[in-house]
Motif scaffolding. Structure first.
Motif, PDB file in Angstrom:
ATOM      1  N   GLN B  40       0.865  -1.193   0.000  1.00 20.81           N
ATOM      2  CA  GLN B  40       0.000   0.000   0.000  1.00 20.81           C
ATOM      3  C   GLN B  40       0.895   1.235   0.000  1.00 20.81           C
ATOM      4  OE1 GLN B  40      -3.262  -0.043  -0.217  1.00 20.81           O
ATOM      5  NE2 GLN B  40      -3.539  -2.250  -0.016  1.00 20.81           N
ATOM      6  N   GLY B  43       1.194   6.139   1.801  1.00 23.68           N
ATOM      7  CA  GLY B  43       0.565   6.346   3.097  1.00 23.68           C
ATOM      8  C   GLY B  43      -0.921   6.037   3.107  1.00 23.68           C
ATOM      9  N   ALA B  44      -1.367   5.147   2.212  1.00 20.96           N
ATOM     10  CA  ALA B  44      -2.793   4.822   2.167  1.00 20.96           C
ATOM     11  C   ALA B  44      -3.258   4.221   3.490  1.00 20.96           C
ATOM     12  CB  ALA B  44      -3.082   3.863   1.019  1.00 20.96           C
ATOM     13  N   LEU B  45      -2.399   3.419   4.126  1.00 26.43           N
ATOM     14  CA  LEU B  45      -2.785   2.817   5.405  1.00 26.43           C
ATOM     15  C   LEU B  45      -2.377   3.692   6.587  1.00 26.43           C
ATOM     16  CD1 LEU B  45      -1.984  -0.984   5.003  1.00 26.43           C
ATOM     17  CD2 LEU B  45      -4.213   0.113   5.087  1.00 26.43           C
ATOM     18  N   PHE B  46      -1.160   4.246   6.514  1.00 25.28           N
ATOM     19  CA  PHE B  46      -0.680   5.113   7.599  1.00 25.28           C
ATOM     20  C   PHE B  46       0.432   6.000   7.069  1.00 25.28           C
ATOM     21  CE2 PHE B  46       1.123   0.820   8.006  1.00 25.28           C
ATOM     22  CZ  PHE B  46       2.459   1.075   7.728  1.00 25.28           C
ATOM     23  N   LYS B  47       0.564   7.166   7.705  1.00 21.27           N
ATOM     24  CA  LYS B  47       1.640   8.092   7.362  1.00 21.27           C
ATOM     25  C   LYS B  47       2.919   7.659   8.085  1.00 21.27           C
ATOM     26  CE  LYS B  47      -0.577  11.336   4.961  1.00 21.27           C
ATOM     27  NZ  LYS B  47      -0.550  10.757   3.616  1.00 21.27           N
ATOM     28  N   VAL B  59      -1.754  -3.245  11.787  1.00 26.95           N
ATOM     29  CA  VAL B  59      -2.505  -2.602  10.705  1.00 26.95           C
ATOM     30  C   VAL B  59      -1.932  -3.076   9.376  1.00 26.95           C
ATOM     31  CG1 VAL B  59      -3.038  -0.416   9.579  1.00 26.95           C
ATOM     32  CG2 VAL B  59      -3.064  -0.565  12.068  1.00 26.95           C
TER      33      VAL B  59
END
Ligand code: NA
Ligand code: NA
Lengths: 446, 326, 171
Positions: B40, B43-47, B59
């Motif tokens: 992903q 940063g689609a899931l997290f920055k 996550v």
């Protein structure tokens, strides 16, 4: 479980919840949370909820916290505050008054002055809604009491309000810049000419309208002296100074777009106090309103951000992008399709929600086609602005309606907007066909 | 057949992305397609600022952690960001990778955070580009407005630079408008962001690198995999230094050519000037040792070991050349 | 009681906006006029942003300022609309619950690890996280009370006034 299926069910659930009046932010966040939980719980094939609590809550937290915990996005509360403070310090009224005095003798002059006033206020405010509500409070009652046609009086301000996000500063450009990793300063500069073109379009609509139906816009009967005109123009200097500070500061290398927000707010406060038009109490009220408004903007953005992370988990997005890429649409067809999608979404949803939901899909597509992301940003913002004045959900129309009260029915405002919308579509096509219009000013920096 | 989520805050283009894809392919190849990654990007899931907790909480099963966002939690890994004499991308990655793998204390420190080290990247050597001015000596830094990052930025400030914060995407315009005089960066990034259009000079400092960014895995997930898959992950992770080293070295050389073609003066900082930078930067090395020791690690020993590894791989490079040229 | 806390939080948020505006303004002025600056401005602005955005959450809920789509529901019977308002708040409770739990874990985690931001001042990470948790928790409490009161209103036979109100001048 199949990610695509979960994704489709989630989209349907969000639409269903929105339809039954669940706040947008809550609908997005709740569906995303449940969906994320389901995905993590079924990771191993069987339902194991104990394995889903930690990742679900972690994803929900980091996506909302990181959005808020941002230096660049501090522009949003600051530019919203600038609008409120400018209103309380009479800076906004002075802009309108100047336009009003200068255009008084022209047929439809007060409506034109309202649109000009919107343009002027847009130059110091980051939000279209703030623009519509502020100018609506100032202009609509005056036009209605002068005997202007109700549709003309309300529609011109509702349309003029959409300039708020195209002419810098602009909350929507800020969010677009963050999501697409493009320069916010360049976006601001790119919005100037398209914003002025839109403004010219609205002026043209009023001119033709009044030409056809002179009775809709009674002439101003009073006398206006030269001295009065001069005084009104001079009185509008704070707005000019603020806009010059924002654009000149960015353009001249004195500060970044983020810093420009803080500088202009400080300047507005200083001017307000120096002119003895701003009181401490008024400043405080302006800041409170700013906080409430900013919080609801961020709440939706955070809900959408969580939803986007959840969609990433489902894996739906790459499939959609792939399907569109495989279709090998010609650039013109692609842009037409994108425009239709945004117009359709704009009928129902608010601009920030649409942007954060669609951009993660659009940006890879746009890059595949080799389009300029700054130009595309201007196109997207223009499309979202049109959405503010299309039925059934036209936020600017609702704002104007709440200002003028029950004396003007909502469908009357929408019917008045038909002409403005048709010109907007022409302006949109020009912006799409002539990227130069968007890219010229940021380009002069090179 | 298992698919692992991989979270990456950066874009899916450029040398680092290529190396990540290579890593995923290697894992898939080595496990006969039994283990794959769903990466992903962007940063689609997290920055980047949430990467550590997101991986630890599951996550994503694996992902990129950039140590500068976690100076406390990633204190050991932070050694690769220190402004010591460490300018070669490949040497830096090999040294960092060996240190991270061989140190029992570091492994335990990570395990306590539910993390496993898998492989390392680097952003390569730190250099600095300027407009309307040029850095030829360490004293030239005094009074300049600089976009500086990490301990390198702090050292610039110690030489009298005025640090201006802006995103790397705004550096182009910052240089163009004169908001900043100089921007710290890496050669390939300068070219990727077209900064050569607004730079007059580019000083090769050959000083150090920002190398504390790498692939980490959720420990629970890692432990649940069969041993042969764990081995495949580690082998692929170890191969990153050679792969990314090759990619980034080529990109950097090409970028320097691009800059020269654009009329940018490329300056080599003289050795005695670089020595001044290294000298001034030692404050931050001492601070790191102190911090690592406070976190229960033997900072002095780790630093000595790291310096030894840098010397070892520098010697290997000088003797045999880079692996991809052998 | 809660109302007073909400107003206090709103005022604190306003102070945060002033704070970040002043911080950036001063740092720009120092740069332009003295070629100097304030260390770690970016980190401090980020932390203040959390206060500015999250502390007014409860007040936003009280003012019913959360944006909704009313196209379909406005033609429904009033009683249905009342229940939908309640349902919307319940969805809010649901959406905020995991946030609150994660926020709490972040707070304790930041304290335990002693996490800090890289920068000249090495500022700790816990303040922003504490503010975040607190803002969400108060909002959750407010939504729960609203659900309770709205149901009571419906029971009494009256209707819920869900039109967003502006903050009273003397808030
Ligand atoms: Na604007
Ligand atoms: Na609409």
């Amino acid at each position: 479980m199949d990610g695509t299926l979960i994704g489709i069910v989630a989209f349907a659930s969000v639409i269903g919840l929105l339809a039954i009046r669940v706040p947008i932010a809550f609908a997005l966040a709740a569906v995303a949370t449940v969906g994320t939980f389901v995905i993590f719980a079924f990771r191993t094939g069987t339902f194991a909820p104990e394995r889903a609590y930690r990742p679900t809550s972690s994803l929900v937290f980091s996506n909302s916290f990181d959005l808020i915990h941002s230096y660049d996005l501090s522009m949003i509360p600051l530019f919203v505050a600038l609008g409120h403070i400018a209103y309380k310090a009479d800076i906004t009224t002075a802009i309108y008054h100047a336009a009003r005095v200068w255009l008084a003798k022209i047929p439809g002059g007060v409506a034109m002055a309202s649109v000009m006033g919107c343009g002027g206020f847009s130059a110091i405010s980051g939000s279209s809604i703030a623009c519509a509500s502020t100018m609506g409070r100032i202009c609509c009652p005056e036009m209605l009491s002068m005997g202007y046609d109700k549709r003309l009086a309300t529609a011109s301000v509702a349309a003029g309000g959409t300039l708020g996000s195209l002419i810098p500063p602009s909350v929507l450009f800020i969010i677009y810049g963050i999501f697409t990793e493009t320069s916010i300063s360049a976006l601001f500069l790119a919005g100037i000419l398209p914003g002025l073109l839109s403004l010219a379009g609205f002026m043209l609509v009023i001119w033709i309208w009044v030409k056809q139906k002179p009775q809709d816009a009674p002439r101003y009967e009073g006398e206006i002296t030269r001295a009065e005109k001069r005084r009104a123009a001079i009185a509008a200097w704070p707005a000019v100074a603020l806009f010059a500070t924002i654009v000149g500061g960015i353009y001249g290398g004195f500060f970044t777009a983020t810093e420009a927000a803080a500088i202009s707010v400080s300047l507005a406060v200083a001017i307000g106090f120096a002119q003895r038009k701003l009181t401490f109490r008024a400043l405080w009220d302006a800041l409170r309103e700013t906080c409430i408004q900013t919080t609801s903007i961020f709440l939706i953005a955070a809900g959408a951000k969580i939803f986007v992370a959840f969609i990433a988990l489902t894996g739906v997005a790459p499939d959609i992008v792939q399907a569109v890429t495989d279709a090998e649409l010609s650039p013109v067809v692609l842009m037409a399709a994108i425009a239709l999608i945004y117009l359709a979404l704009g009928m129902f949803l608010d601009p920030i929600g649409i942007m954060v939901l669609t951009l993660p899909l659009m940006v890879p597509l746009i890059e595949t086609y080799g389009f300029d992301l700054i130009w595309f940003g201007v196109v997207v913002i223009k499309l979202l602005e049109i959405g503010l004045i299309t039925p059934p959900v036209g936020l600017n129309v609702f704002v104007i309606s709440s200002v003028v009260g029950p004396s003007v029915a909502i469908d009357r405002i929408f019917s008045g907007l038909v002409r403005f919308l048709s010109v907007d579509v022409i302006v949109l096509i020009i912006i799409m066909a002539v990227p130069w219009l968007s890219l010229f000013i940021p380009g002069t920096l090179q | 057949e298992t698919t692992l989520f991989y979270g990456e805050a950066g874009p899916n283009r450029g040398a680092r992305a290529e190396a990540t894809n290579w890593f995923a392919e290697q894992v898939s190849e080595k496990t006969g397609g039994e283990l794959g990654f769903d990466i992903q990007w962007g940063g689609a899931l997290f920055k980047a600022g949430a990467a550590l907790n997101s991986i630890a909480d599951g996550v994503a099963d694996a992902g990129t952690i950039i140590a500068v966002y976690f100076p406390q939690e990633m204190v050991a890994y932070g050694i690769a960001d220190l402004p010591i004499n460490n300018p070669d991308a490949w040497v830096g990655m090999r040294a960092t990778d060996e240190l991270m793998r061989s140190s029992e204390a570091i492994q335990q420190n990570l395990a306590a955070q539910n993390l496993v080290y898998v492989g390392t990247y680097t952003t390569s050597a730190v250099h600095i580009g300027c407009k309307d001015t040029a850095i030829r000596t360490a004293d030239d830094i005094d009074g300049l407005k600089v976009r500086g990052v990490g301990a390198y930025g702090k050292t610039f400030a110690d030489f009298g630079a005025n640090l201006v914060s802006m995103s790397i995407y705004d550096a182009y315009q910052g240089l163009d408008t004169g908001l900043i005089d100089c921007s710290q960066g890496y050669s390939y990034a300068v070219a990727a962001l077209k900064q050569q259009e607004v730079m007059d000079s580019y000083t090769l400092m050959n000083w150090g690198q920002v190398g504390a960014l790498g692939i980490f895995m959720n420990k629970q997930m890692y432990d649940s995999l069969p041993p042969e898959q764990q081995d495949a992950l580690m082998e692929a992770g170890m191969g990153m230094a050679d792969k990314l080293g090759e990619l980034i070295t080529a990109d950097n050389e090409k970028a320097i050519e691009t800059m020269k073609d654009a009329g940018v003066e490329v300056i080599e900082l003289p050795d005695e000037e670089r020595a001044k930078l290294v000298e001034k930067g030692s404050t931050y090395i001492d601070a790191w040792v102190e911090q690592a020791t406070a976190a229960g690690l033997d900072g002095t020993a780790l630093l000595a070991e790291y310096r030894g590894l840098i010397d070892k791989y520098t010697a290997e490079r000088d003797d045999q050349g880079y692996p991809w040229t052998r | 009681m809660l109302l007073r806390i909400e107003k206090l939080l709103l005022d604190l948020a306003a102070i945060a906006v002033i704070g970040l505006g002043a911080l950036i303004t001063i740092s720009v002025c120092l740069r332009i006029f003295l070629n100097s600056g304030i260390p770690d401005t970016v980190v401090m602005v980020r932390e203040l942003m959390v206060a500015a955005i999250v502390l007014p959450l409860a007040a936003t809920a009280t003012a019913r300022a959360n944006i909704v789509v009313e196209v379909l529901t406005q033609h429904m019977p009033r009683r249905w609309q009342d229940w939908l308002v309640v349902f919307g708040s319940v969805m809010g409770l649901l959406a905020l619950l995991p946030l609150m739990w994660a926020g709490w874990r972040e707070v304790t985690g930041a304290f335990e690890s002693g996490a800090f931001f890289f920068g000249q001042l090495s500022l700790p990470k816990w303040p922003g996280r504490v503010i975040f948790f607190f803002g969400i928790a108060i909002c959750w409490l407010r939504l729960a009370i609203m659900v309770w009161q709205d149901i009571a209103t419906i029971r009494s036979g009256a209707h819920i006034d869900a039109t967003p109100d502006h903050i009273e001048e003397e808030a």
